[in-house]
Each structure stands twice: as C-alpha cells, then as structure tokens.
Scaffold this active site. Structure first.
Site, PDB file in Angstrom:
ATOM      1  N   LYS A   1      -3.829  -7.490   3.047  1.00 41.22           N
ATOM      2  CA  LYS A   1      -4.014  -6.355   2.144  1.00 41.22           C
ATOM      3  C   LYS A   1      -5.447  -6.304   1.617  1.00 41.22           C
ATOM      4  O   LYS A   1      -6.010  -5.220   1.408  1.00 41.22           O
ATOM      5  CB  LYS A   1      -3.028  -6.463   0.977  1.00 41.22           C
ATOM      6  CG  LYS A   1      -3.144  -5.348  -0.071  1.00 41.22           C
ATOM      7  CD  LYS A   1      -2.970  -3.952   0.528  1.00 41.22           C
ATOM      8  CE  LYS A   1      -2.636  -2.891  -0.505  1.00 41.22           C
ATOM      9  NZ  LYS A   1      -3.510  -2.822  -1.664  1.00 41.22           N
TER      10      LYS A   1
ATOM     11  N   GLU B   1     -10.579   0.428   3.519  1.00 45.13           N
ATOM     12  CA  GLU B   1     -10.405   1.647   2.719  1.00 45.13           C
ATOM     13  C   GLU B   1     -11.697   2.013   1.983  1.00 45.13           C
ATOM     14  O   GLU B   1     -12.079   3.187   1.923  1.00 45.13           O
ATOM     15  CB  GLU B   1      -9.273   1.424   1.721  1.00 45.13           C
ATOM     16  CG  GLU B   1      -8.966   2.581   0.804  1.00 45.13           C
ATOM     17  CD  GLU B   1      -7.890   2.200  -0.209  1.00 45.13           C
ATOM     18  OE1 GLU B   1      -8.212   2.145  -1.414  1.00 45.13           O
ATOM     19  OE2 GLU B   1      -6.753   1.935   0.215  1.00 45.13           O
TER      20      GLU B   1
ATOM     21  N   HIS C   1      -7.416  -4.760   4.345  1.00 47.69           N
ATOM     22  CA  HIS C   1      -6.988  -3.354   4.366  1.00 47.69           C
ATOM     23  C   HIS C   1      -7.770  -2.560   3.328  1.00 47.69           C
ATOM     24  O   HIS C   1      -8.285  -1.470   3.590  1.00 47.69           O
ATOM     25  CB  HIS C   1      -5.483  -3.305   4.080  1.00 47.69           C
ATOM     26  CG  HIS C   1      -4.936  -1.972   3.696  1.00 47.69           C
ATOM     27  ND1 HIS C   1      -5.105  -1.418   2.432  1.00 47.69           N
ATOM     28  CD2 HIS C   1      -4.192  -1.073   4.389  1.00 47.69           C
ATOM     29  CE1 HIS C   1      -4.515  -0.247   2.373  1.00 47.69           C
ATOM     30  NE2 HIS C   1      -3.944  -0.013   3.544  1.00 47.69           N
ATOM     31  N   ASN C   2      -7.880  -3.097   2.112  1.00 45.76           N
ATOM     32  CA  ASN C   2      -8.572  -2.374   1.051  1.00 45.76           C
ATOM     33  C   ASN C   2     -10.080  -2.342   1.266  1.00 45.76           C
ATOM     34  O   ASN C   2     -10.756  -1.392   0.880  1.00 45.76           O
ATOM     35  CB  ASN C   2      -8.236  -2.983  -0.308  1.00 45.76           C
ATOM     36  CG  ASN C   2      -6.864  -2.560  -0.796  1.00 45.76           C
ATOM     37  OD1 ASN C   2      -5.983  -2.253  -0.004  1.00 45.76           O
ATOM     38  ND2 ASN C   2      -6.682  -2.546  -2.097  1.00 45.76           N
TER      39      ASN C   2
ATOM     40  N   SER D   1       0.847  -1.187   0.000  1.00 42.70           N
ATOM     41  CA  SER D   1       0.000   0.000   0.000  1.00 42.70           C
ATOM     42  C   SER D   1       0.883   1.237   0.000  1.00 42.70           C
ATOM     43  O   SER D   1       1.950   1.254   0.622  1.00 42.70           O
ATOM     44  CB  SER D   1      -0.916   0.011   1.234  1.00 42.70           C
ATOM     45  OG  SER D   1      -1.736   1.160   1.237  1.00 42.70           O
TER      46      SER D   1
END
Length: 301
Positions: free
Chosen positions: A173, A180, A176-177, A121
């Site tokens: 990840k 987001e 994480h996204n 990221s």
C-alpha cells in the site's frame, strides 16, 4: 461472520455498511458518539467502549483498527488486549509503516494473538465501488477471514489478495500511494500547461472528458478529476496547499535504501512539501542569485 471496527470516520463507516449489506455482523466503536449513533441507526451494533465492543463479538474475534498511524495504533492495541483472548485477531487497515506492523505482529504473536496488516484503498468511494485490499500476515487467520475481505472488495475474486507475510500488505500500500503521488502530479502539471496557454482558450473540463474515452491516459483518477473540474473549473476558493499522510515519504526512503531510482515519486513528494511554504524562501534565493550573476530583474512583492 462478525467483525469489530474501531474508528468510524467516513471510510470506517462505509466499510461497516458494506459488510452489513453483505450479511455480516458489525460492532463499531468511535469516540464520536454521533458516529456510533449513525452506525446503530444503519442496522449495525454501535458501542460506547472497547470493552463493550469485545463483549459483543464471539471468539475467535477479529477487530479492524482504523485509527491514525503511529502511537494511536499501539494505544488501541494495548487497551484491547485487556479484553481479548488468545486466538483473536487484530487487523490494521490504516496507512501504517510496515516496520511498525512487523514489530506489532511479533509482539502480538508472543501474547497468542493474530495480527494482519491490510493496506486499504478506495476512500469515500469504497461503499459503492468496493475496496482494494492488500493483505499481509500469517496464512491461517487470513484464510479464516476471507469472507470479510471478499465482502469489502469490488468482488469476491477481484481487487484483493494475500500478498505476503507480516508487513507485506502495508508495504504494498505504501508503494501504491507513492505511485498515486506521481500520477496526481503528472495530471496536475498537464492541466496547468493547458490552462497557461491563454491564446487557445482551452476548456479543461472538456479536455478531461475527451481523455476519459479511448485515451492511453484514461483512469479512475482522471474520472475524478473530470468530476472535480465540472464542479469547479477554475478551482475558485482553493489554496495551493497539499498535505501528505506519510506513505510517499516512506516510499522514497525505501527506494533510497534499495538503491532504486524513483525520481517521479520523489519529485511529487517534494512538490507537496513546497506547496506549504508561504513566500517560498528557496525561490527567492534563486531569484537573488540570478540577479547577482546576470543582472536579471527581481520581482518585488
């Protein structure tokens, strides 16, 4: 230390430059000759083929793959295997589905290769700010390549870590996204409410800068939002079309499989899908139903 990078888009090129500035040798390949030439001009080694990339690296080699998820990753690995040797390491730094990563790790191990997944990221800001790195894979190759991760991260001791076995980096990840997606949706909805209150004449750019200091909702994402509003406060020339690159969908699927309620992430994904619909049929259906049961007016185009 040496590293090969395949895929010299904005992110790959910035990673190469950050490593070069830290004293590491970078060998880069891309089908775009201009990107290769830029890498060479910056002081790294640009090559015109995967074979040349491997030849310019010393064993045990490490090659960082920055290509679109799916078949392009498999194709790249298949071509590289012809030139690499047992003990060499593949690093998938793209947004890959962790299940594909686990499969590729098993296939690579059976052939004597190492395989690391690195959720990355930082986007276009990584050159300046450093990259957040979520690393999955076997302990030995990760530890051997620690100098690479330390150079790419915001600092040698911050913003990166070996989070678990194969697939763990890309799984982390992915979530994480998904987070987001939810954060972006909340900011977008909040600023939309502020804009809609015409009678108060609110200045969105001013409010975004106020929130940057001392507010519980302050964040780097808000900083970027404030910069964007400063450049284009009315969002002129922009279409209400929001793509997704897959991670939000995968996060929602995993939440369902794990019996985890994730309504914010799920709804933020649905809103992205809805943004792509011209003359939204769903909303027109709701309008016509309201007219049928309540005689509510229909706004015609």
């Amino acid at each position: 230390m040496e590293l090969g990078i395949i895929g010299l888009g904005k992110m790959g090129a910035n990673m190469a430059e950050r490593l070069r500035l830290a004293g590491h040798k970078v060998v880069g390949f891309d089908f775009n000759k201009e990107a290769v030439d830029k890498l060479t001009a910056a002081g790294s080694v640009g090559v015109s083929s995967l074979e040349d990339l491997v030849k310019n690296l010393s064993a045990p080699r490490a090659v960082w793959i920055m290509v679109p998820a799916g078949q392009p990753v498999d194709d790249t690995i298949a071509k590289l295997e012809q030139y690499m040797e047992k003990g060499d390491t593949f690093i998938d730094g793209g947004n890959t589905n962790y299940k594909d990563t686990q499969r590729r790790h098993a296939e690579a191990a059976a052939k004597g290769f190492e395989y690391i997944d690195c959720g990355t990221s930082g986007g276009i800001w990584g050159l300046k700010e450093g990259y957040s790195l979520m690393i999955g894979g076997d302990k030995a190759p990760v530890e051997r390549l620690n100098p690479i991760f330390e150079a790419l991260a915001p600092s040698p001791t911050e913003g990166w870590g070996h989070v678990g076995p194969s697939g763990a980096g890309h799984f982390t990840k992915m979530v994480h996204n998904g987070i987001e997606y939810g954060l972006m949706q909340a900011y977008a909805e909040g600023f939309s409410i502020l804009k809609a209150k015409d009678t108060l004449g609110l200045d969105l750019e001013q409010i975004s800068t106020i929130w940057q200091k001392g507010s519980v909702v302050r964040s780097w994402l808000l900083d970027l939002t404030a910069d964007a509003l400063k450049k284009n406060p009315t969002l002129d020339g922009m279409e209400a079309y929001v793509p997704d690159s897959g991670e939000g969908r995968w996060t929602v699927f995993e939440a369902i499989d794990l019996n985890i309620s994730a309504p914010v992430i799920t709804e933020s994904l649905i809103r992205r899908l809805r943004s792509r619909e011209n003359n939204n049929f769903t909303d027109r259906m709701i309008s016509i139903m309201r007219n049928e049961f309540g005689g509510h007016a229909i706004k015609k185009s």
